[in-house]
Enzyme design. Structure first.
Site, mmCIF file in Angstrom:
data_model
loop_
_atom_site.group_PDB
_atom_site.id
_atom_site.type_symbol
_atom_site.label_atom_id
_atom_site.label_comp_id
_atom_site.label_asym_id
_atom_site.label_seq_id
_atom_site.Cartn_x
_atom_site.Cartn_y
_atom_site.Cartn_z
ATOM 1 N N ASP A 84 -2.876 7.585 -7.714
ATOM 2 C CA ASP A 84 -2.246 7.271 -6.435
ATOM 3 C C ASP A 84 -2.439 5.830 -6.007
ATOM 4 O O ASP A 84 -1.662 5.302 -5.226
ATOM 5 C CB ASP A 84 -2.795 8.199 -5.346
ATOM 6 N N HIS B 249 -11.637 11.282 -8.256
ATOM 7 C CA HIS B 249 -10.819 12.400 -8.711
ATOM 8 C C HIS B 249 -11.720 13.581 -9.016
ATOM 9 O O HIS B 249 -12.810 13.398 -9.549
ATOM 10 C CB HIS B 249 -10.008 12.010 -9.963
HETATM 11 N N1 ACO Z 1 -14.332 7.009 -1.130
HETATM 12 C C1 ACO Z 1 -15.654 7.014 -0.850
HETATM 13 N N2 ACO Z 1 -16.520 7.930 -1.314
HETATM 14 C C2 ACO Z 1 -16.015 8.898 -2.103
HETATM 15 C C3 ACO Z 1 -14.656 8.951 -2.437
HETATM 16 C C4 ACO Z 1 -13.789 7.962 -1.929
HETATM 17 N N3 ACO Z 1 -12.494 7.946 -2.216
HETATM 18 N N4 ACO Z 1 -14.434 10.016 -3.237
HETATM 19 C C5 ACO Z 1 -15.626 10.606 -3.393
HETATM 20 N N5 ACO Z 1 -16.583 9.931 -2.721
HETATM 21 C C6 ACO Z 1 -18.021 10.219 -2.703
HETATM 22 C C7 ACO Z 1 -18.364 11.410 -1.839
HETATM 23 O O1 ACO Z 1 -18.647 11.019 -0.520
HETATM 24 C C8 ACO Z 1 -19.569 11.959 -2.565
HETATM 25 O O2 ACO Z 1 -20.682 11.156 -2.267
HETATM 26 P P1 ACO Z 1 -22.152 11.833 -2.143
HETATM 27 O O3 ACO Z 1 -22.422 12.501 -3.456
HETATM 28 O O4 ACO Z 1 -23.047 10.684 -1.848
HETATM 29 O O5 ACO Z 1 -22.056 12.814 -1.012
HETATM 30 C C9 ACO Z 1 -19.245 11.743 -4.029
HETATM 31 O O6 ACO Z 1 -18.386 10.598 -4.035
HETATM 32 C C10 ACO Z 1 -18.555 12.924 -4.683
HETATM 33 O O7 ACO Z 1 -17.389 13.231 -3.932
HETATM 34 P P2 ACO Z 1 -16.742 14.663 -3.789
HETATM 35 O O8 ACO Z 1 -16.127 14.802 -2.434
HETATM 36 O O9 ACO Z 1 -17.736 15.714 -4.193
HETATM 37 O O10 ACO Z 1 -15.622 14.623 -4.884
HETATM 38 P P3 ACO Z 1 -14.458 15.664 -5.000
HETATM 39 O O11 ACO Z 1 -14.271 15.910 -6.437
HETATM 40 O O12 ACO Z 1 -14.673 16.861 -4.135
HETATM 41 O O13 ACO Z 1 -13.231 14.880 -4.354
HETATM 42 C C11 ACO Z 1 -11.279 13.600 -4.125
HETATM 43 C C12 ACO Z 1 -12.219 14.316 -5.104
HETATM 44 C C13 ACO Z 1 -10.790 14.604 -3.029
HETATM 45 C C14 ACO Z 1 -10.066 13.103 -4.888
HETATM 46 C C15 ACO Z 1 -12.059 12.434 -3.471
HETATM 47 O O14 ACO Z 1 -12.509 11.535 -4.457
HETATM 48 C C16 ACO Z 1 -11.234 11.708 -2.419
HETATM 49 O O15 ACO Z 1 -11.201 12.138 -1.271
HETATM 50 N N6 ACO Z 1 -10.526 10.597 -2.807
HETATM 51 C C17 ACO Z 1 -9.671 9.891 -1.888
HETATM 52 C C18 ACO Z 1 -8.347 10.644 -1.756
HETATM 53 C C19 ACO Z 1 -7.488 10.468 -3.001
HETATM 54 O O16 ACO Z 1 -7.313 9.368 -3.522
HETATM 55 N N7 ACO Z 1 -6.904 11.600 -3.458
HETATM 56 C C20 ACO Z 1 -6.026 11.618 -4.630
HETATM 57 C C21 ACO Z 1 -6.562 12.488 -5.707
HETATM 58 S S1 ACO Z 1 -5.544 12.412 -7.125
HETATM 59 C C22 ACO Z 1 -4.295 13.498 -6.862
HETATM 60 O O17 ACO Z 1 -4.312 14.418 -6.107
HETATM 61 C C23 ACO Z 1 -3.055 13.238 -7.637
#
Ligand code: ACO
Length: 462
Positions: free
Chosen positions: A364, A307
């Site tokens: 979610d 998140h």
């Molecule tokens: N699976 C695997 N790796 C992940 C995930 C994931 N779900 N989420 C983040 N990471 C990793 C990234 O690759 C990154 O790794 P790195 O530092 O080695 O490059 C690190 O964790 C940080 O991730 P960011 O992309 O910078 O996190 P951000 O805050 O931008 O993204 C998000 C948040 C979009 C929710 C992300 O975690 C994601 O895509 N999750 C899956 C989709 C999801 O469940 N969305 C629902 C969100 S809740 C809502 O909207 C109600």
């Protein structure tokens, strides 16, 4: 002495900026005079560090896993309140008195049915149209019935319109589902409360009434309540953006539905179930699936994990996990995907990749499982998220509407495209001549063609 921050510009000039502190101690540097005084703007792609507004509705502390609506802990509201009371709290700022609650419930009931001619619009969508596209289109269409003058005159009118939107979004959502499966659209019932009435319109048939279990009703009430607002997320910011141009409540809410649709926002619970369906179909183990996620070569993420704001735990996910367990135990459903979800969750929470990056199940992850257990089809998940989020959208719209000094939202940008370049007419383009990388079209070639009106793009056909 008011707190300030000092910014040193590249030319050595220093500018003092006021610091604004919110009621929970959140500190911000107020840059509203920055461009006027220095010519500089700030750059923050994705708004990771930008407060777009002051708001008194919802407080989140992502590090500590705190979510409060109007100062009340979401855990307390989840324990003691219905979704409708929570909606009143969000919109008007206080928990309703008994007579306010009854009055608002009556308004919801009175405004639950769709006008007969409006119902015919559903026939205009192809079978299998995505219910989110139906929902956004129908909310926009509904304003021509509910708000023909497009103007809300006073508080009483605002209350009626808010109740109408909240109530009819539910009726539209169920009708969209019924249309998509070719079943007759059910009328709302006057004797049922908000959640039961929705389940009735979703699952009853003209010849067979659906009676939900107490656990099903409680789980869905909790789902709606926990989705009711979430600060300046993508869809709420969109609602505020549209509202700031003085668009009406329905137009702003319809824009919120469109913003919510994306896979990284409201579409994530659907993506969770698609992931589990894939795992069931292929038989891939949770361990191997996690290895694919970590490998990154296929660009897959573990849906329902991570998140932007919550970095330790998502309080909504914790509450939903409890409801999820109760519901699954009460229903005794035989769906392999629900077992896979539990195995996947346990494997990810024990895996260093996810632990190190503080990636925990988000709302979610469990909501997808709960909705599946309730018999809600995957395409309807985001629609239910939208239903839950309507109170937050209304509250945020009202905050904009009530602010006499509200400015239209109009961010700046840092332009990175080509600098000014010379016009190249069609003939020159056909010859592959371009000055986009500094190539100057020779004068002897340009002059005769530019004078030749028969081939200039202004006069040429096509
Ligand atoms: N699976 C695997 N790796 C992940 C995930 C994931 N779900 N989420 C983040 N990471 C990793 C990234 O690759 C990154 O790794 P790195 O530092 O080695 O490059 C690190 O964790 C940080 O991730 P960011 O992309 O910078 O996190 P951000 O805050 O931008 O993204 C998000 C948040 C979009 C929710 C992300 O975690 C994601 O895509 N999750 C899956 C989709 C999801 O469940 N969305 C629902 C969100 S809740 C809502 O909207 C109600």
């Amino acid at each position: 002495m008011p707190e300030t921050a000092t910014l040193t510009l590249p030319n050595g000039r220093e500018i003092t900026l006021p610091v604004f502190t919110g009621s929970e101690g959140e500190r911000s540097v107020d840059i509203s005079r920055l461009r006027a005084e220095t010519g500089y703007i700030t750059l923050d792609d994705g708004y990771m560090n930008t407060g777009s507004c002051k708001s008194a509705i919802t407080f989140i502390d992502g590090e500590k896993g705190i979510l409060r609506y109007r100062g009340y802990r979401v855990e307390d509201l989840a324990k003691h309140c219905s979704f409708v009371e929570t909606a009143q709290l969000l919109i008007w700022g206080e928990l309703p008195l008994p007579e306010q609650r009854t009055h608002f419930s009556d308004l919801l009931t009175e405004n639950s049915a769709l006008p007969e001619d409006f119902r015919r619009h559903f026939a205009g969508f192809p079978v299998h149209a995505h219910p989110m596209s139906i929902l956004s289109a129908m909310i926009n269409a509904l304003q021509t019935y509910d708000l023909p003058g497009l103007i809300i005159d006073d508080e009483e009118e605002f209350e009626r319109v808010s109740a109408a939107l909240l109530s009819k979004v539910r009726t539209i959502a169920a009708a969209a589902y019924k249309s998509s499966i070719g079943e007759p659209i059910m009328y709302p019932r006057y004797d049922l409360r908000y959640v039961e009435n929705f389940l009735h319109m979703m699952f009853s048939k003209p010849h067979r009434e659906y009676v939900p279990s107490a656990e099903a009703t409680a789980a869905l009430n909790l789902f709606f309540l926990l989705h009711a607002d979430h600060e300046q997320n993508c869809s709420t910011s969109t609602v505020r953006m549209v509202a700031s141009g003085q668009a009406n409540l329905y137009a702003s809410a319809a824009a919120g539905v469109c913003a919510l649709w994306g896979r990284l926002h409201g579409g994530a619970n659907q993506a969770v179930m698609e992931m589990l369906t894939y795992m069931k179909a292929t038989g891939i183990s949770p361990k191997d699936y996690l290895a694919k996620v970590k490998d990154r070569s296929e660009g897959i993420r573990l849906m329902g994990f991570g998140h932007r704001v919550y970095r330790n735990f998502d309080p909504r996910a914790q509450l939903l996990k409890g409801a999820c367990d109760t519901l699954l135990n009460s229903l005794k459903i035989n769906d392999r995907r629900l077992d896979i979800a539990r195995e996947l969750e346990a494997a990810a929470l024990a895996d260093d990749y996810f632990v190190e990056r503080k990636l925990y199940p988000n709302v979610d992850f469990y909501s997808g499982i709960i909705l599946t257990a309730l018999g809600i089809p995957v395409e309807m998940f985001t629609v239910l998220f939208a239903m839950g989020r309507v109170p937050g959208w209304i509250a945020n719209w009202k905050e904009i509407y009530d602010n006499p000094s509200q400015k239209i939202y109009r961010p700046r940008q840092v332009y990175t495209g080509p600098i000014e370049r010379e016009w190249i007419n069609r003939f020159q383009r056909e010859k592959g001549m371009t000055d986009s990388r500094g190539f100057k079209v020779p004068d002897e070639l340009r002059a005769p063609v530019a004078d030749d009106k028969s081939v200039s793009p202004e006069t040429a056909k096509g």
